[in-house]
Enzyme design. Structure first.
Site, mmCIF file in Angstrom:
data_model
loop_
_atom_site.group_PDB
_atom_site.id
_atom_site.type_symbol
_atom_site.label_atom_id
_atom_site.label_comp_id
_atom_site.label_asym_id
_atom_site.label_seq_id
_atom_site.Cartn_x
_atom_site.Cartn_y
_atom_site.Cartn_z
ATOM 1 N NE ARG A 163 -34.795 -32.249 -39.529
ATOM 2 C CZ ARG A 163 -34.692 -33.580 -39.547
ATOM 3 N NH1 ARG A 163 -35.618 -34.312 -40.131
ATOM 4 N NH2 ARG A 163 -33.700 -34.181 -38.935
ATOM 5 C CB SER A 237 -29.034 -30.713 -38.221
ATOM 6 O OG SER A 237 -28.823 -32.078 -37.968
ATOM 7 C CD GLU A 333 -33.013 -29.075 -38.916
ATOM 8 O OE1 GLU A 333 -33.073 -28.955 -37.679
ATOM 9 O OE2 GLU A 333 -32.680 -30.119 -39.483
HETATM 10 N N1 EPU Z 1 -20.959 -37.164 -42.016
HETATM 11 C C1 EPU Z 1 -19.645 -36.791 -42.190
HETATM 12 N N2 EPU Z 1 -19.141 -35.827 -41.372
HETATM 13 C C2 EPU Z 1 -19.856 -35.243 -40.403
HETATM 14 C C3 EPU Z 1 -21.203 -35.609 -40.228
HETATM 15 C C4 EPU Z 1 -21.726 -36.587 -41.051
HETATM 16 O O1 EPU Z 1 -18.949 -37.294 -43.055
HETATM 17 O O2 EPU Z 1 -19.306 -34.380 -39.705
HETATM 18 C C5 EPU Z 1 -21.504 -38.224 -42.891
HETATM 19 C C6 EPU Z 1 -21.177 -39.625 -42.359
HETATM 20 O O3 EPU Z 1 -20.949 -40.471 -43.459
HETATM 21 C C7 EPU Z 1 -22.459 -40.029 -41.685
HETATM 22 C C8 EPU Z 1 -23.504 -39.370 -42.583
HETATM 23 O O4 EPU Z 1 -22.907 -38.147 -42.979
HETATM 24 O O5 EPU Z 1 -22.605 -41.411 -41.644
HETATM 25 C C9 EPU Z 1 -24.829 -39.092 -41.897
HETATM 26 O O6 EPU Z 1 -24.587 -38.433 -40.648
HETATM 27 P P1 EPU Z 1 -25.659 -38.558 -39.473
HETATM 28 O O7 EPU Z 1 -26.112 -39.957 -39.354
HETATM 29 O O8 EPU Z 1 -25.107 -37.900 -38.271
HETATM 30 O O9 EPU Z 1 -26.911 -37.785 -40.044
HETATM 31 P P2 EPU Z 1 -27.100 -36.341 -40.688
HETATM 32 O O10 EPU Z 1 -27.590 -36.538 -42.082
HETATM 33 O O11 EPU Z 1 -25.882 -35.523 -40.528
HETATM 34 C C10 EPU Z 1 -29.609 -36.210 -40.031
HETATM 35 C C11 EPU Z 1 -30.529 -35.267 -39.321
HETATM 36 C C12 EPU Z 1 -30.353 -35.390 -37.811
HETATM 37 C C13 EPU Z 1 -30.641 -36.833 -37.414
HETATM 38 C C14 EPU Z 1 -29.704 -37.762 -38.175
HETATM 39 C C15 EPU Z 1 -29.972 -39.232 -37.940
HETATM 40 C C16 EPU Z 1 -30.837 -33.393 -40.835
HETATM 41 C C17 EPU Z 1 -30.545 -31.980 -41.130
HETATM 42 N N3 EPU Z 1 -30.278 -33.900 -39.745
HETATM 43 O O12 EPU Z 1 -28.276 -35.769 -39.788
HETATM 44 O O13 EPU Z 1 -31.312 -34.546 -37.193
HETATM 45 O O14 EPU Z 1 -30.471 -37.022 -36.018
HETATM 46 O O15 EPU Z 1 -29.853 -37.540 -39.604
HETATM 47 O O16 EPU Z 1 -31.123 -39.611 -38.598
HETATM 48 O O17 EPU Z 1 -31.572 -34.033 -41.587
HETATM 49 C C18 EPU Z 1 -31.644 -32.338 -36.399
HETATM 50 O O18 EPU Z 1 -32.466 -32.199 -37.288
HETATM 51 O O19 EPU Z 1 -31.363 -31.419 -35.603
HETATM 52 C C19 EPU Z 1 -30.915 -33.588 -36.287
HETATM 53 C C20 EPU Z 1 -29.946 -33.795 -35.386
#
Ligand code: EPU
Length: 337
Positions: A163, A237, A333
């Site tokens: 990012r 995010s 972010e």
């Molecule tokens: N999780 C929780 N609670 C929550 C959210 C997530 O426990 O409320 C845990 C779960 O275990 C889940 C894991 O975190 O499986 C990962 O969650 P998710 O797949 O939604 O991914 P993220 O790490 O929260 C990142 C990116 C997203 C992108 C997704 C999928 C960042 C800051 N965000 O989110 O990007 O879509 O991975 O690859 O790196 C964005 O940048 O705006 C964005 C949406």
């Protein structure tokens, strides 16, 4: 090209918060930028470059010039198995993804349905579902405000990391990206490492996905987890996933064995910010006009009439409680203005 005074920004940021800009201008091509910045008045004025407005939060009126990049156009060139696709900075990101998917130009499909514009994508090195922009970025053209010259940035000039890029750090505010070129492929190699993609393909009985299947499945996962900015204001995010040293992680894991984490580069571990926020009790919470999304605690939302300041203050409360419980300082972010 016309500079407009006192321009409303509510419809130009996906949080949908009200704010006014002192001045606003639409940019349709590189010549517009040349003409605008040949005037010292605009060269020396505080300014903000706007794409899709999907990664910003206005906490007050903006007292400078909003430069809205609307440069259009998509073209491509095939060289062997490689396809070089070039898009104007103002092209809607998902329109570019759809164009590539329709033409079977592979590599971009996991980035389906990300809000925002092509020109903004390299600035924060957008990423999702196992792919980052840097994996498919070839080069970009950018207008240097000080000199009025166009510079071509190759991938190695951009300092991409999670990012982040030079456009957000060392060169912040100095260049305006006018078009971006991507190196895609005629050969489709599906990136399936993100667990939910495999699960969803299986549910649909698809064993050998094609590029369109993958794009559809990624879009489905996004829609099920993330609020649609057209109906509920948000900027995806709100925080980055924190990356911490392994020693700190091991200590945390002994206190919180369930902590969700992923390997990062040597000796570091990436922690799920969504998990941290959820385990401070914030998931789905509504506070005044703002809150976190019910299916993804990392996403802050505008439930209707939130002000940018209200959302910002809410994010401060989240940072404080995550720090108090886990000793981790979350970094935003989203860009704050
Ligand atoms: N999780 C929780 N609670 C929550 C959210 C997530 O426990 O409320 C845990 C779960 O275990 C889940 C894991 O975190 O499986 C990962 O969650 P998710 O797949 O939604 O991914 P993220 O790490 O929260 C990142 C990116 C997203 C992108 C997704 C999928 C960042 C800051 N965000 O989110 O990007 O879509 O991975 O690859 O790196 C964005 O940048 O705006 C964005 C949406």
């Amino acid at each position: 090209m016309q500079v407009i005074e006192n321009f409303p920004l509510k419809n130009l940021n996906t949080f949908g918060v009200a704010a006014n800009a002192a001045w606003y201008v639409d940019i349709r091509d590189e010549e517009d930028l040349g003409a605008l910045f040949s005037q010292d008045r605009w060269k020396n004025c505080p300014r903000l470059v706007l794409g899709g407005g999907s990664n910003m939060l206005f906490t007050s009126d903006f007292s400078g010039l909003i430069v809205h990049v609307k440069i259009q156009g998509i073209r491509y060139e095939v060289k062997g198995d490689d396809v070089f696709v070039t898009a104007g900075g103002g092209v809607v990101w998902n329109d570019l993804v759809n164009f590539c998917v329709e033409n079977s130009f592979a590599g971009i499909e996991n980035l389906s349905l990300i809000p925002g514009s092509v020109g903004a994508a390299p600035v924060q090195n957008i990423g999702a579902y196992g792919v980052e922009l840097q994996d498919i970025f070839h080069s970009c053209r950018a207008f240097e405000i000080a000199s009025g010259r166009i510079r071509v940035f190759e991938k190695e000039d951009c300092g991409f990391s999670y990012r982040d890029s030079v456009f957000k750090s060392a060169l912040k505010g100095l260049y305006i990206i006018t078009e971006v070129s991507f190196k895609l492929s005629k050969i489709f190699k599906p990136e399936l490492t993100y667990g939910a993609i495999g699960d969803e393909l299986q549910k649909r009985g698809i064993t050998k996905p094609n590029i369109k299947d993958l794009s559809t499945v990624v879009s489905h996962i996004r829609v099920s987890k993330l609020p649609d900015p057209a109906t509920i204001g948000n900027a995806g995010s709100f925080f980055k996933n924190p990356v911490i040293p392994e020693t700190q992680f091991l200590k945390l894991k002994s206190d919180f064995p369930e902590i969700v984490h992923f390997p990062a580069t040597n000796g570091y571990i990436k922690i799920s910010a969504g998990w941290l926020i959820e385990h401070c009790g914030w998931k789905g919470k509504v506070v005044g006009n703002t809150g976190t999304w019910k299916n993804q605690a990392l996403v802050l939302v505008n439930h209707g009439n939130a002000t940018g300041d209200e959302i910002f203050k809410f994010s401060e409360s989240i940072i404080e409680s995550v720090n108090a419980k886990f000793g981790i300082l979350l970094e935003r972010e989203v860009n704050i203005f």
